[in-house]
Scaffold this motif. Structure first.
Motif, PDB file in Angstrom:
ATOM      1  N   GLN A 144       0.837  -1.154  -0.045  1.00  0.00           N
ATOM      2  CA  GLN A 144       0.063  -0.045  -0.230  1.00  0.00           C
ATOM      3  C   GLN A 144       0.806   1.224   0.107  1.00  0.00           C
ATOM      4  N   PHE A 203       3.532   5.925  -2.874  1.00  0.00           N
ATOM      5  CA  PHE A 203       3.125   7.181  -2.778  1.00  0.00           C
ATOM      6  C   PHE A 203       3.419   7.764  -4.469  1.00  0.00           C
ATOM      7  N   VAL A 204       2.828   8.813  -4.819  1.00  0.00           N
ATOM      8  CA  VAL A 204       3.175   9.632  -5.921  1.00  0.00           C
ATOM      9  C   VAL A 204       3.627  10.983  -5.389  1.00  0.00           C
ATOM     10  N   ILE A 259       3.806  14.899  -5.022  1.00  0.00           N
ATOM     11  CA  ILE A 259       2.660  15.649  -4.963  1.00  0.00           C
ATOM     12  C   ILE A 259       2.995  17.107  -5.494  1.00  0.00           C
ATOM     13  N   LYS A 279      -3.367  14.168  -5.767  1.00  0.00           N
ATOM     14  CA  LYS A 279      -2.135  13.528  -5.372  1.00  0.00           C
ATOM     15  C   LYS A 279      -1.852  13.315  -4.023  1.00  0.00           C
ATOM     16  N   ILE A 280      -2.186  14.532  -3.307  1.00  0.00           N
ATOM     17  CA  ILE A 280      -2.026  14.755  -1.747  1.00  0.00           C
ATOM     18  C   ILE A 280      -3.065  13.800  -1.115  1.00  0.00           C
ATOM     19  N   PHE A 294      -4.500  10.996  -2.686  1.00  0.00           N
ATOM     20  CA  PHE A 294      -3.942   9.856  -2.731  1.00  0.00           C
ATOM     21  C   PHE A 294      -3.125   9.124  -1.848  1.00  0.00           C
ATOM     22  N   ASN A 295      -2.146  10.209  -1.670  1.00  0.00           N
ATOM     23  CA  ASN A 295      -0.926   9.646  -0.581  1.00  0.00           C
ATOM     24  C   ASN A 295      -1.521   9.614   0.860  1.00  0.00           C
ATOM     25  N   LYS A 312      -3.297   6.351   1.230  1.00  0.00           N
ATOM     26  CA  LYS A 312      -2.379   5.220   1.230  1.00  0.00           C
ATOM     27  C   LYS A 312      -1.924   4.990   2.682  1.00  0.00           C
ATOM     28  N   LEU A 313      -1.446   6.406   3.170  1.00  0.00           N
ATOM     29  CA  LEU A 313      -0.568   6.500   4.443  1.00  0.00           C
ATOM     30  C   LEU A 313      -1.663   6.122   5.663  1.00  0.00           C
ATOM     31  N   TYR A 321      -4.252   4.018   5.404  1.00  0.00           N
ATOM     32  CA  TYR A 321      -4.590   2.656   5.275  1.00  0.00           C
ATOM     33  C   TYR A 321      -3.449   1.835   6.040  1.00  0.00           C
ATOM     34  N   CYS A 322      -2.179   2.251   5.598  1.00  0.00           N
ATOM     35  CA  CYS A 322      -1.018   1.503   6.550  1.00  0.00           C
ATOM     36  C   CYS A 322      -1.210   1.799   7.862  1.00  0.00           C
ATOM     37  N   PHE A 362      -4.048  -0.295   9.306  1.00  0.00           N
ATOM     38  CA  PHE A 362      -3.733  -1.742   9.702  1.00  0.00           C
ATOM     39  C   PHE A 362      -2.778  -2.218  10.525  1.00  0.00           C
ATOM     40  N   LEU A 404       7.989   3.354   6.575  1.00  0.00           N
ATOM     41  CA  LEU A 404       7.574   4.446   5.465  1.00  0.00           C
ATOM     42  C   LEU A 404       8.724   5.014   4.944  1.00  0.00           C
ATOM     43  N   TYR A 424       7.162  13.466  -1.583  1.00  0.00           N
ATOM     44  CA  TYR A 424       5.822  12.884  -1.339  1.00  0.00           C
ATOM     45  C   TYR A 424       4.848  13.408  -0.335  1.00  0.00           C
TER      46      TYR A 424
END
Lengths: 130, 113
Positions: free
Chosen positions: A94, A97-98, A100, B20-21, B23-24, B27-28, B30-31, B34, B68, B79
């Protein structure tokens, strides 16, 4: 070479093999994803197993009438291992990252892609109306 | 656009791509969730109570943040908006999930017999 904008420094790939920032080909990406998925699945299985083991341990302590003070060493080790493996797996799956900042993409564009040049502009594209 | 000054972490002359922010951040998050769920289950199974349980949560979050940091190649700046975001962002939101699974598994293993 002529480049529009500031030349951005290349992102250094991480040197360690166990958490790569980028996997090189699509095939290795698919194989890597399967490895991470297996790691997460195994950690969830180990979680169920360690729960059952802890319940059995408590039943055993109740049978011999001793109080619960601390869990056995094997359960502790299994918990630590499942945390590490699960964290590694979810990071691999997961944590992709992309960048930004729009300057990352725009800095790579050259003047050729932005402006073709006046040599290639053409007129007379349609029939003149009579 | 002038290059960002060396002293500032956020340069307001940079333009951020909002999707994009998002999206990041997704994902962060989610981690983090979990890792919080897994460590909550482990804390419940081991029978941890009180401040020791919260200490385990912060240790696990720090471990995840270190992972990370390695994953982005020790350069979080492309990122995240601030480089400290890779260490601390999203930790408090995941704490509620940690507490929920911690109490659930503690009840399963140690209370209901």
């Amino acid at each position: 070479s002529l480049r529009a904008g500031r030349r951005s420094p290349p992102l250094s790939p991480s040197l360690h093999p166990f958490l790569p920032s980028r996997l090189p080909t699509a095939r290795s990406r698919a194989m890597g994803r399967r490895l991470y998925k297996t790691a997460v699945f195994l950690s969830i299985l180990a979680l169920f197993h360690v729960t059952v083991c802890a319940i059995q341990h408590r039943n055993y302590l109740k049978a011999i009438q001793e109080p619960f003070t601390y869990p056995p060493f094997e359960i502790l080790i299994q918990c630590v291992v499942l945390l590490l493996v699960g964290t590694w797996g979810v990071l691999g799956l997961q944590a992709n990252f992309v960048p930004i900042r729009t300057t990352t993409h725009l800095a790579k564009q050259t003047i050729d892609s932005l402006d073709g040049g006046p040599d290639f502009v053409h007129f007379n594209t349609r029939e003149l109306r009579q | 656009m002038e290059p960002p000054p060396e002293s500032a972490d956020i340069d307001f002359s940079e333009i951020f791509a909002g999707d994009k922010i998002a999206f990041n951040t997704q994902k962060l998050n989610y981690c983090r969730v979990f890792a919080a769920i897994a460590s909550g289950c482990v804390a419940g199974v081991l029978g941890l109570t009180g401040l020791l349980g919260f200490f385990v949560f912060f240790v696990t979050s720090l471990l995840l943040s270190a992972g990370l940091y390695l994953k982005v190649g020790c350069e979080p700046t492309p990122y995240f908006r601030q480089s400290s975001d890779v260490w601390f962002e999203g930790v408090m939101q995941a704490m509620l999930s940690y507490i929920f699974f911690w109490t659930l598994f503690y009840d399963i293993v140690h209370v209901y017999q």
